[in-house]
Design an enzyme around this catalytic site. Structure first.
Site, short mmCIF file in Angstrom:
data_model
loop_
_atom_site.label_atom_id
_atom_site.label_comp_id
_atom_site.label_asym_id
_atom_site.label_seq_id
_atom_site.Cartn_x
_atom_site.Cartn_y
_atom_site.Cartn_z
CD GLU A 113 38.84 34.02 48.20
OE1 GLU A 113 39.64 34.95 48.03
OE2 GLU A 113 38.15 33.54 47.28
CG ASP A 114 41.61 38.36 47.77
OD1 ASP A 114 40.64 37.56 47.66
OD2 ASP A 114 42.07 38.96 46.80
CG ASP A 117 32.76 41.53 45.33
OD1 ASP A 117 32.23 42.43 45.97
OD2 ASP A 117 32.88 41.58 44.09
CG PHE A 166 37.84 47.40 42.45
CD1 PHE A 166 37.07 46.30 42.09
CD2 PHE A 166 39.21 47.36 42.22
CE1 PHE A 166 37.66 45.18 41.50
CE2 PHE A 166 39.80 46.24 41.64
CZ PHE A 166 39.02 45.16 41.27
NE ARG A 179 48.58 40.33 41.86
CZ ARG A 179 47.37 39.79 41.84
NH1 ARG A 179 46.67 39.73 42.95
NH2 ARG A 179 46.85 39.33 40.74
P1 IMP Z 1 33.46 37.04 44.33
O1 IMP Z 1 33.38 35.76 43.56
O2 IMP Z 1 32.63 38.11 43.68
O3 IMP Z 1 33.12 36.90 45.80
O4 IMP Z 1 34.91 37.58 44.21
C1 IMP Z 1 35.96 37.01 44.83
C2 IMP Z 1 37.25 37.47 44.20
O5 IMP Z 1 37.08 38.60 43.34
C3 IMP Z 1 38.22 37.92 45.25
O6 IMP Z 1 38.96 36.85 45.77
C4 IMP Z 1 39.06 38.90 44.49
O7 IMP Z 1 40.09 38.22 43.81
C5 IMP Z 1 38.12 39.51 43.47
N1 IMP Z 1 37.61 40.79 43.98
C6 IMP Z 1 36.42 41.06 44.51
N2 IMP Z 1 36.33 42.34 44.92
C7 IMP Z 1 37.53 42.89 44.63
C8 IMP Z 1 38.10 44.20 44.84
O8 IMP Z 1 37.50 45.11 45.42
N3 IMP Z 1 39.37 44.35 44.41
C9 IMP Z 1 40.09 43.38 43.80
N4 IMP Z 1 39.62 42.15 43.62
C10 IMP Z 1 38.35 41.91 44.02
#
Ligand code: IMP
Length: 190
Positions: A113-114, A117, A166, A179
């Site tokens: 994962e990147d 959040d 963000f 990206r």
């Molecule tokens: P989550 O479901 O809220 O944990 O979000 C996971 C996904 O949301 C990540 O894999 C990202 O693709 C996107 N995401 C969450 N925070 C950011 C951010 O700061 N920048 C860009 N994408 C984000």
């Protein structure tokens, strides 16, 4: 997180012609973290022929750098999930947009994962894989934003804990933009 030292922190960059951004994690710091994670993953997976499942699109650069440091048999798959609509806010609902191209039953799966959040996307994916009766599943995430968490997620291999900003760059986008930046940045100035 600790403030990254040296080149990078507070460094100004341009994400686009009119878009200033601030480097949070420099390319050198990313490279060091990827090497550390590769060493940890090698130690644990060398004899397990793991299936690395990268979450599109944000993890594609991280995966590409990581696998080139792993010198044992492994396979790579991609999955695309949607939770974010356009813009910066998660819709909260996760669905599979592009599924896995191979059978995962009985495999040792390592999710790449990147960002974790809210945790909604990752916990959905971990449950999805467990239902497919994988032999084991662990999570490797480049970054973690614990202050935003809505559901608990255990990260087995973590690059950086990051503040509630963000982020863009190193594969991570904002509405498909930025990206290509080689560092991890936040849009705007400090
Ligand atoms: P989550 O479901 O809220 O944990 O979000 C996971 C996904 O949301 C990540 O894999 C990202 O693709 C996107 N995401 C969450 N925070 C950011 C951010 O700061 N920048 C860009 N994408 C984000």
């Amino acid at each position: 997180m600790d403030k990254p030292r040296g080149r990078g922190y507070n460094q100004k960059a341009m994400a686009g012609k009119d878009t200033p951004c601030t480097v949070l994690i420099s390319r050198e710091q990313i490279a060091a973290a990827v090497s550390r994670l590769a060493a940890e993953i090698s130690r644990d997976y060398r004899d397990r022929r793991p299936l690395l499942v990268a979450v599109l699109k944000g993890a594609f650069i991280f995966l590409a750098d990581l696998v080139r440091l792993l010198d044992f048999p492994l396979e790579v798959e991609f999955i695309r999930l949607s939770s974010y609509g356009q813009g910066k806010k998660s819709s909260g609902k996760v669905k599979v947009v592009h599924g896995l191209g191979t059978e995962v039953r009985g495999r040792h799966v390592l999710v790449i994962e990147d960002i974790v959040d809210t945790g909604l996307t990752t916990s959905f994916l971990l449950d999805y894989l467990k239902k497919k009766k994988v032999a084991s599943v662990r999570l490797c995430s480049l970054t973690d934003k614990p202050s935003r968490r809505q559901v608990p997620v255990n990260i087995d291999y973590l690059g950086f804990t990051v503040p509630d900003r963000f982020l863009v760059g190193y594969g991570i986008d904002w509405d498909e933009k930025f990206r290509y930046l080689p560092d991890i940045c936040f849009v705007g100035e400090e």
